[in-house]
Motif scaffolding. Structure first.
Motif, short mmCIF file in Angstrom:
data_model
loop_
_atom_site.label_atom_id
_atom_site.label_comp_id
_atom_site.label_asym_id
_atom_site.label_seq_id
_atom_site.Cartn_x
_atom_site.Cartn_y
_atom_site.Cartn_z
N ASP A 1 0.82 -1.25 -0.05
CA ASP A 1 0.00 -0.18 -0.02
C ASP A 1 1.01 1.15 0.08
OD1 ASP A 1 0.69 -0.95 2.62
OD2 ASP A 1 -0.63 0.84 3.47
N ARG A 2 2.04 1.08 0.45
CA ARG A 2 3.07 2.16 0.40
C ARG A 2 3.45 2.70 -1.01
NH1 ARG A 2 6.65 0.35 5.48
NH2 ARG A 2 5.43 0.75 7.10
N HIS A 3 3.47 1.76 -1.99
CA HIS A 3 3.91 1.96 -3.24
C HIS A 3 3.06 0.82 -4.24
CE1 HIS A 3 6.38 -0.73 -0.78
NE2 HIS A 3 5.98 -1.62 -1.53
N PRO A 4 1.85 1.13 -4.81
CA PRO A 4 1.03 0.36 -5.07
C PRO A 4 1.71 0.16 -6.66
CG PRO A 4 0.17 2.50 -4.80
CD PRO A 4 1.13 2.42 -3.98
N GLU A 5 2.33 1.25 -7.32
CA GLU A 5 2.74 0.95 -8.74
C GLU A 5 3.74 0.59 -8.81
OE1 GLU A 5 0.39 2.00 -11.30
OE2 GLU A 5 -1.15 2.23 -9.48
N ALA A 6 4.91 0.26 -8.02
CA ALA A 6 6.20 -0.20 -7.80
C ALA A 6 6.35 -1.84 -8.01
CB ALA A 6 6.90 0.57 -6.65
N SER A 7 7.23 -2.24 -8.78
CA SER A 7 7.56 -3.60 -8.38
C SER A 7 8.75 -3.72 -7.97
CB SER A 7 7.36 -4.30 -10.03
OG SER A 7 8.57 -3.96 -10.71
N TRP A 8 9.12 -4.96 -7.11
CA TRP A 8 10.30 -5.15 -6.60
C TRP A 8 11.55 -5.21 -7.70
CZ3 TRP A 8 13.19 -4.22 -2.58
CH2 TRP A 8 14.33 -4.80 -2.37
N GLU A 9 11.27 -5.64 -8.78
CA GLU A 9 12.53 -5.71 -9.80
C GLU A 9 12.88 -4.28 -10.05
OE1 GLU A 9 9.38 -7.39 -9.87
OE2 GLU A 9 10.15 -9.22 -9.39
N ASP A 10 11.91 -3.39 -10.32
CA ASP A 10 12.23 -1.95 -10.34
C ASP A 10 12.98 -1.44 -9.50
OD1 ASP A 10 10.75 -2.14 -12.99
OD2 ASP A 10 9.14 -1.03 -12.27
N VAL A 11 12.57 -1.54 -8.29
CA VAL A 11 13.39 -1.20 -7.08
C VAL A 11 14.84 -1.70 -6.97
CG1 VAL A 11 13.39 -1.28 -4.70
CG2 VAL A 11 11.26 -0.46 -5.76
N ALA A 12 14.97 -3.13 -7.13
CA ALA A 12 16.16 -3.73 -7.12
C ALA A 12 16.98 -3.16 -8.31
CB ALA A 12 15.73 -5.21 -7.20
N GLU A 13 16.64 -3.01 -9.23
CA GLU A 13 17.45 -2.45 -10.55
C GLU A 13 18.06 -1.05 -9.91
OE1 GLU A 13 16.90 -0.43 -14.73
OE2 GLU A 13 15.69 -2.30 -14.29
N LYS A 14 17.21 -0.13 -9.41
CA LYS A 14 17.76 1.11 -8.95
C LYS A 14 18.50 1.04 -7.93
CE LYS A 14 13.87 3.80 -10.90
NZ LYS A 14 14.44 4.65 -11.78
N LEU A 15 18.57 0.11 -7.06
CA LEU A 15 19.35 -0.09 -5.88
C LEU A 15 20.65 -0.96 -5.96
CD1 LEU A 15 16.81 -0.74 -2.88
CD2 LEU A 15 18.18 1.28 -3.41
N ALA A 16 20.79 -1.14 -7.25
CA ALA A 16 22.02 -1.83 -8.07
C ALA A 16 23.33 -0.97 -7.86
CB ALA A 16 21.84 -2.27 -9.28
N ASP A 17 22.72 0.65 -7.65
CA ASP A 17 23.92 1.59 -7.55
C ASP A 17 24.67 1.15 -5.84
OD1 ASP A 17 25.05 3.88 -6.80
OD2 ASP A 17 23.54 5.15 -7.61
N PRO A 18 25.53 0.95 -5.89
CA PRO A 18 26.22 0.80 -4.59
C PRO A 18 26.20 1.82 -3.47
CG PRO A 18 27.92 0.30 -6.38
CD PRO A 18 26.65 0.90 -6.90
N ALA A 19 26.16 3.12 -3.88
CA ALA A 19 25.85 4.05 -3.18
C ALA A 19 24.63 3.99 -2.34
CB ALA A 19 26.00 5.76 -3.88
N LYS A 20 23.58 3.88 -3.31
CA LYS A 20 22.09 3.73 -2.74
C LYS A 20 21.96 2.60 -1.78
CE LYS A 20 20.12 6.08 -6.78
NZ LYS A 20 19.25 6.32 -7.70
N ALA A 21 22.50 1.58 -2.40
CA ALA A 21 22.39 0.52 -1.52
C ALA A 21 23.14 0.55 0.02
CB ALA A 21 23.08 -0.72 -2.30
N ALA A 22 24.27 1.21 -0.16
CA ALA A 22 25.01 1.38 1.13
C ALA A 22 24.24 2.22 2.07
CB ALA A 22 26.29 2.23 0.93
N VAL A 23 23.29 3.24 1.56
CA VAL A 23 22.45 3.99 2.34
C VAL A 23 21.31 3.28 3.20
CG1 VAL A 23 20.92 5.91 2.32
CG2 VAL A 23 22.89 6.44 1.15
#
Length: 105
Positions: A13-35
């Motif tokens: 319900d916090r992110h109804p239009e998002a898919s885990w695959e999309d999020v995981a792709e964006k978090l492949a950036d090491p800087a974002k994953a570190a945060v």
């Protein structure tokens, strides 16, 4: 990342239009994953939240995590504290971590 994935799937319900695959792709950036890892390490509960047509990683814990308590908002507020000044501020912690605020995921 596994904790974030579990939280993501449990709170769609916090992110109804998002898919885990999309999020995981964006978090492949090491800087974002570190945060995200730092938020978890300090006792937070980061999750993806839909904001203004985009997504943001937001700490959804019910109270300030133990690892991030007793700090001021910024350096100016911290320096004004004469009695028991905190060692850091939220803005200073974010800067050290390389976190920029108000940016979409």
């Amino acid at each position: 990342m596994e904790a974030l994935k579990e939280r993501f799937l449990a709170n769609m319900d916090r992110h109804p239009e998002a898919s885990w695959e999309d999020v995981a792709e964006k978090l492949a950036d090491p800087a974002k994953a570190a945060v995200v890892a730092w938020m978890e390490e300090t006792g937070g509960e980061p999750d993806v939240v839909a904001l203004g047509g985009g997504w943001a990683i937001v700490d959804c814990s019910k109270e300030v995590p133990a690892g991030r308590r007793s700090i001021c908002y910024d350096q100016a507020a911290r320096l004004k504290r004469k009695k028991f000044p905190p060692e850091s501020s939220a803005q200073e912690l974010l800067k050290v971590r390389g976190v920029r605020t108000k940016l979409p995921l």
